[in-house]
Design a protein around this motif. Structure first.
Motif, PDB file in Angstrom:
ATOM      1  N   ASP A 219       0.949  -1.289   0.008  1.00 22.12           N
ATOM      2  CA  ASP A 219      -0.023   0.193   0.081  1.00 22.12           C
ATOM      3  C   ASP A 219       0.849   1.323  -0.173  1.00 22.12           C
ATOM      4  O   ASP A 219       2.171   1.258   0.581  1.00 22.12           O
ATOM      5  CB  ASP A 219      -0.889   0.044   1.183  1.00 22.12           C
ATOM      6  CG  ASP A 219      -2.152  -0.855   1.142  1.00 22.12           C
ATOM      7  OD1 ASP A 219      -2.809  -0.506  -0.256  1.00 22.12           O
ATOM      8  OD2 ASP A 219      -2.805  -1.439   1.878  1.00 22.12           O
ATOM      9  N   SER A 224      -6.428   3.637   1.871  1.00 23.36           N
ATOM     10  CA  SER A 224      -7.785   3.856   2.356  1.00 23.36           C
ATOM     11  C   SER A 224      -7.733   2.706   3.691  1.00 23.36           C
ATOM     12  O   SER A 224      -8.713   3.008   4.427  1.00 23.36           O
ATOM     13  CB  SER A 224      -8.800   3.170   1.294  1.00 23.36           C
ATOM     14  OG  SER A 224      -8.287   2.086   0.971  1.00 23.36           O
ATOM     15  N   ASN A 225      -7.064   1.615   3.528  1.00 24.12           N
ATOM     16  CA  ASN A 225      -7.034   0.922   4.839  1.00 24.12           C
ATOM     17  C   ASN A 225      -6.794   1.350   5.944  1.00 24.12           C
ATOM     18  O   ASN A 225      -7.474   1.074   6.952  1.00 24.12           O
ATOM     19  CB  ASN A 225      -6.081  -0.563   4.368  1.00 24.12           C
ATOM     20  CG  ASN A 225      -6.423  -1.364   3.466  1.00 24.12           C
ATOM     21  OD1 ASN A 225      -7.546  -1.627   3.220  1.00 24.12           O
ATOM     22  ND2 ASN A 225      -5.538  -1.845   2.514  1.00 24.12           N
ATOM     23  N   ASP A 226      -5.567   2.206   6.088  1.00 25.07           N
ATOM     24  CA  ASP A 226      -5.229   2.918   7.285  1.00 25.07           C
ATOM     25  C   ASP A 226      -6.353   3.867   7.659  1.00 25.07           C
ATOM     26  O   ASP A 226      -6.536   3.995   8.926  1.00 25.07           O
ATOM     27  CB  ASP A 226      -3.905   3.564   6.963  1.00 25.07           C
ATOM     28  CG  ASP A 226      -2.780   2.667   7.089  1.00 25.07           C
ATOM     29  OD1 ASP A 226      -2.990   1.355   7.487  1.00 25.07           O
ATOM     30  OD2 ASP A 226      -1.672   3.211   6.803  1.00 25.07           O
ATOM     31  N   ARG A 228      -9.594   3.771   7.292  1.00 28.79           N
ATOM     32  CA  ARG A 228     -10.717   3.011   8.084  1.00 28.79           C
ATOM     33  C   ARG A 228     -10.260   2.498   9.173  1.00 28.79           C
ATOM     34  O   ARG A 228     -10.740   2.610  10.472  1.00 28.79           O
ATOM     35  CB  ARG A 228     -11.226   1.997   6.923  1.00 28.79           C
ATOM     36  CG  ARG A 228     -11.910   2.454   5.799  1.00 28.79           C
ATOM     37  CD  ARG A 228     -12.530   1.252   5.235  1.00 28.79           C
ATOM     38  NE  ARG A 228     -11.696   0.252   4.649  1.00 28.79           N
ATOM     39  CZ  ARG A 228     -11.278   0.191   3.375  1.00 28.79           C
ATOM     40  NH1 ARG A 228     -11.656   1.206   2.602  1.00 28.79           N
ATOM     41  NH2 ARG A 228     -10.449  -0.754   3.112  1.00 28.79           N
ATOM     42  N   GLY A 229      -8.911   1.966   9.190  1.00 29.22           N
ATOM     43  CA  GLY A 229      -8.453   1.328  10.575  1.00 29.22           C
ATOM     44  C   GLY A 229      -7.974   2.281  11.516  1.00 29.22           C
ATOM     45  O   GLY A 229      -8.189   1.854  12.856  1.00 29.22           O
ATOM     46  N   ASP A 230      -7.483   3.576  11.305  1.00 31.96           N
ATOM     47  CA  ASP A 230      -7.098   4.735  12.261  1.00 31.96           C
ATOM     48  C   ASP A 230      -8.347   5.439  12.334  1.00 31.96           C
ATOM     49  O   ASP A 230      -8.225   6.811  12.850  1.00 31.96           O
ATOM     50  CB  ASP A 230      -5.947   5.113  11.943  1.00 31.96           C
ATOM     51  CG  ASP A 230      -4.831   4.160  11.772  1.00 31.96           C
ATOM     52  OD1 ASP A 230      -4.989   3.250  12.485  1.00 31.96           O
ATOM     53  OD2 ASP A 230      -3.954   4.214  11.221  1.00 31.96           O
ATOM     54  N   SER A 233      -9.057   7.319  16.041  1.00 37.94           N
ATOM     55  CA  SER A 233      -7.876   8.071  16.328  1.00 37.94           C
ATOM     56  C   SER A 233      -7.836   9.450  15.695  1.00 37.94           C
ATOM     57  O   SER A 233      -7.426  10.612  16.042  1.00 37.94           O
ATOM     58  CB  SER A 233      -6.572   7.308  16.419  1.00 37.94           C
ATOM     59  OG  SER A 233      -6.448   6.813  15.169  1.00 37.94           O
ATOM     60  N   GLN A 266     -17.653  -6.157  10.752  1.00 43.44           N
ATOM     61  CA  GLN A 266     -16.494  -5.098  10.089  1.00 43.44           C
ATOM     62  C   GLN A 266     -17.098  -4.651   9.010  1.00 43.44           C
ATOM     63  O   GLN A 266     -16.710  -3.445   8.765  1.00 43.44           O
ATOM     64  CB  GLN A 266     -15.226  -6.122   9.866  1.00 43.44           C
ATOM     65  CG  GLN A 266     -13.981  -5.203   9.413  1.00 43.44           C
ATOM     66  CD  GLN A 266     -13.639  -4.287  10.605  1.00 43.44           C
ATOM     67  OE1 GLN A 266     -13.414  -4.760  11.769  1.00 43.44           O
ATOM     68  NE2 GLN A 266     -13.442  -2.849  10.269  1.00 43.44           N
ATOM     69  N   LYS A 267     -17.829  -5.200   8.057  1.00 41.72           N
ATOM     70  CA  LYS A 267     -18.466  -4.755   7.123  1.00 41.72           C
ATOM     71  C   LYS A 267     -19.449  -3.452   7.521  1.00 41.72           C
ATOM     72  O   LYS A 267     -19.354  -2.514   6.626  1.00 41.72           O
ATOM     73  CB  LYS A 267     -19.302  -5.670   6.380  1.00 41.72           C
ATOM     74  CG  LYS A 267     -19.982  -5.282   5.038  1.00 41.72           C
ATOM     75  CD  LYS A 267     -20.762  -6.580   4.359  1.00 41.72           C
ATOM     76  CE  LYS A 267     -21.147  -5.901   2.998  1.00 41.72           C
ATOM     77  NZ  LYS A 267     -21.886  -6.856   2.187  1.00 41.72           N
ATOM     78  N   SER A 270     -17.291  -0.721   8.684  1.00 46.54           N
ATOM     79  CA  SER A 270     -16.540   0.083   7.327  1.00 46.54           C
ATOM     80  C   SER A 270     -17.474   0.842   6.493  1.00 46.54           C
ATOM     81  O   SER A 270     -17.239   1.946   5.990  1.00 46.54           O
ATOM     82  CB  SER A 270     -15.793  -1.012   6.126  1.00 46.54           C
ATOM     83  OG  SER A 270     -14.785  -1.793   7.053  1.00 46.54           O
ATOM     84  N   TYR A 287      -6.348  13.222   8.483  1.00 46.96           N
ATOM     85  CA  TYR A 287      -5.746  11.812   8.236  1.00 46.96           C
ATOM     86  C   TYR A 287      -4.515  12.021   7.509  1.00 46.96           C
ATOM     87  O   TYR A 287      -3.432  11.586   8.095  1.00 46.96           O
ATOM     88  CB  TYR A 287      -6.537  10.767   7.622  1.00 46.96           C
ATOM     89  CG  TYR A 287      -5.895   9.594   6.922  1.00 46.96           C
ATOM     90  CD1 TYR A 287      -5.161   8.490   7.952  1.00 46.96           C
ATOM     91  CD2 TYR A 287      -5.827   9.610   5.425  1.00 46.96           C
ATOM     92  CE1 TYR A 287      -4.628   7.592   7.082  1.00 46.96           C
ATOM     93  CE2 TYR A 287      -4.858   8.370   4.961  1.00 46.96           C
ATOM     94  CZ  TYR A 287      -4.329   7.579   5.701  1.00 46.96           C
ATOM     95  OH  TYR A 287      -3.765   6.409   5.273  1.00 46.96           O
TER      96      TYR A 287
END
Length: 490
Positions: A219, A224-226, A228-230, A233, A266-267, A270, A287
């Protein structure tokens, strides 16, 4: 055995390393790409200039987007680019040829410039704008598009970088003057212009080198993964308390109420996150701000990823090929049918992996490989020296199979590589290759399963017995578990 750039062009690997370029394979793409954030975060003036040039082109595109409708010809000229396959990076299914930036990307990107880059050149929250932002919105622009766009926008630098190395270190007989299309953008003419270079030339095409310190894997640093994951915060980092409250409140309402004693899936989480971001796009800016504040982290993580690829697909492959060529008949098999040759070579692979320290190829930092894609690249890089045509993941109507080994249109064998840890192993064994056989008009297929411990072996054997194929001659099990004294096994 010729696999890498230094092999084909008779260069000492130390020369390429001193120059800072990655030693690419000229057999198959390797899973790396240029991360534009590394240009932004670098202390090198030439990299910072590249990032500024990217922003300059985005500014041009945005200005044209704001003037109204654009002609098809303009969109093709400004947004459509072929994949720069000559750098031998990416995720090509066969060799090094990808799809490039097509009409779908052009339409999505051109129509969304005013949304994605609303503060381009007028940033207040972030230090700069970033091309990668386009991959954070649900507009049909993915990381592959960002990678291809970045490579095209930095192509002039890459060509000059390659030419400099070529003129100094490569035999002139292996070079050729090439008029390369779409090298730089003429802002007066508003069109991409060609330019001539002296470049390494092989397989009827030129080759492009890339500095290791602008490459990464998996990546972009901004992804986009980070995002959503963060998400939580990121929202908590927003200094405006009212905005922070509104965002958190909207997010809580967007989450569906789960059944009693259960949590949201999780879906569902997201989906609620993306809905919140669409309503509060400022989240993306905060972000990006957090990402900008960790430039050193971006460089360190990317360096580790590149070193991992270098270890797995260059250094360890060279050791593995050396064992195959010196201790087996792997590269000396006579003229057989594609099925017989494929099976014999797999038997040699099995012996080297299980009895001659070949298992080490499948470990990085003491951990076994976890992706079947990596296993498939390894297989392709070791199989290259054969008169048979070995294609990776040919898609002939029913989906891709890992490899097709063929000699002509009649003699063809399909090879499916799987890790024993694959949760869909039984389904794949039961259905997959049989379907591919019909689509590829062949009856020959081999299933190769790599396992790392006794638990995985037992799982595979249970599956094979359930399917009543445990004695099938075209199923090859390979034990890639660590061996205490493999080098002493005769």
């Amino acid at each position: 055995m010729k696999i890498y750039f230094t092999d084909f062009f008779n260069i000492e690997t130390s020369k390429l390393a001193e120059f800072g370029a990655f030693n690419i394979s000229l057999i198959n793409d390797l899973p790396l790409f240029i991360d534009p954030f590394l240009l932004f975060g670098s202390k090198k003036s030439e990299y910072k200039e590249l990032h500024e040039n990217i922003l300059k082109y985005l500014t041009f595109l945005k200005s044209k987007s704001e003037t109204g409708s654009k002609s098809i010809a303009e969109i093709k000229s400004w947004y459509l680019f072929p994949e720069v396959k000559q750098n031998w990076f990416g995720y090509s299914k066969v060799g090094n040829g990808g799809s490039g930036l097509g009409k779908k990307f052009a339409k999505s990107f051109s129509s969304s410039m005013h949304i994605v880059f609303d503060d381009l050149g007028k940033e207040q929250i972030t230090q700069s704008s970033h091309l990668e932002k386009a991959g954070l919105f649900q507009i049909g622009v993915g990381k592959d598009n960002i990678s291809d766009f970045t490579t095209n926008l930095t192509k002039e630098f890459l060509l000059e970088y390659t030419q400099k190395f070529a003129l100094e270190f490569i035999d002139p007989s292996l070079l050729r003057k090439i008029n390369v299309s779409k090298v730089y953008f003429d802002y007066k003419l508003e069109r991409w212009m060609p330019k001539e270079y002296t470049l390494p030339f092989i397989f009827n095409d030129f080759v492009i080198l890339t500095p290791k310190d602008i490459l990464t894997k998996d990546d972009n640093w901004i992804n986009s993964n980070d995002l959503r994951g963060d998400f939580i915060s990121i929202c908590n980092s927003i200094p405006n308390d009212q905005l922070k409250h509104e965002i958190n409140n909207y997010f809580r309402k967007a989450l569906p109420k789960p059944p009693r004693y259960k949590k949201n899936t999780q879906k569902e989480i997201s989906t609620a996150i993306m809905e919140t971001i669409n309503n509060y796009p400022e989240i993306i800016k905060y972000y990006v701000k957090l990402k900008e504040e960790n430039k050193e982290g971006a460089k360190n993580i990317s360096k580790q990823k590149v070193e991992e690829v270098e270890s797995k697909f260059v250094e360890q492959i060279l050791k593995f090929v050396d064992i195959l060529s010196t201790k087996t008949e792997f590269y000396k098999i006579g003229k057989n049918s594609s099925y017989t040759e494929a099976l014999k070579r797999l038997e040699y692979l099995k012996d080297v992996i299980e009895n001659n320290d070949g298992y080490k190829l499948f470990y990085v930092k003491q951990q076994p490989i976890k992706r079947e894609e990596d296993l498939q690249i390894i297989y392709r890089l070791t199989w290259f020296a054969t008169e048979y045509d070995v294609n990776r993941e040919p898609n002939n109507g029913r989906g891709p199979v890992d490899y097709s080994v063929s000699k002509g249109s009649v003699d063809k064998t399909l090879i499916e590589f799987k890790l024993a840890s694959n949760s869909k192993l039984k389904q794949n064994l039961e259905k997959q290759v049989e379907i591919y056989e019909k689509a590829n008009n062949t009856k020959n297929s081999i299933k190769v399963i790599l396992y790392f411990d006794i638990l995985e072996y037992n799982k595979v054997m249970r599956t094979l017995k359930e399917l009543k194929i445990e004695k099938s001659p075209n199923i090859v099990l390979i034990d890639a578990g660590r061996k205490k004294s493999a080098s002493n096994v005769k």
